[in-house]
Design an enzyme around this catalytic site. Sequence first.
Site, mmCIF file in Angstrom:
data_model
loop_
_atom_site.group_PDB
_atom_site.id
_atom_site.type_symbol
_atom_site.label_atom_id
_atom_site.label_comp_id
_atom_site.label_asym_id
_atom_site.label_seq_id
_atom_site.Cartn_x
_atom_site.Cartn_y
_atom_site.Cartn_z
ATOM 1 N N SER A 25 3.751 3.938 -2.951
ATOM 2 C CA SER A 25 4.198 3.098 -1.844
ATOM 3 C C SER A 25 3.122 3.085 -0.782
ATOM 4 C CB SER A 25 5.501 3.629 -1.240
ATOM 5 O OG SER A 25 5.297 4.940 -0.765
ATOM 6 N N TYR A 58 5.430 -1.191 -2.288
ATOM 7 C CA TYR A 58 6.562 -1.361 -1.382
ATOM 8 C C TYR A 58 6.362 -0.455 -0.169
ATOM 9 C CZ TYR A 58 8.279 3.006 -3.368
ATOM 10 O OH TYR A 58 8.391 4.306 -3.769
#
Length: 121
Positions: A25, A58
Amino acid sequence: MWRELMKSKIHRAAVTDANLNYMGSITIDQTLMEAADIGEYEKVHIVNINNGHRFETYVIAGKPDSGTITLNGAAARLVQPQDKIIIISYGFFNMEEQKSFKPRIIFVDDLNKIIDCPTSQ
């Protein structure tokens, strides 16, 4: 018809850390996320200005006002601390929305503090 357009971006953010041993991430200072209208777990496109790598991941929220921009997991291999990156989020817009939509662009300094946020939606 729906089109995918740039919704927002954080321009020329400095990578503060790269953590290979964390689940994949990007950790972004929550203040920057809010200013750029980027939500936690939202997919973002990362462009590394220093080496040309482009990839998606993300977002997870970092401590507000910390300046944190950390690439985690496999993405940590694509950056070095202090690399400049562009973080881009996208949205789907119908034909009517496209006519008036303006993306939110956040400019930051070398410490990832907001220096400009032109008027946008």
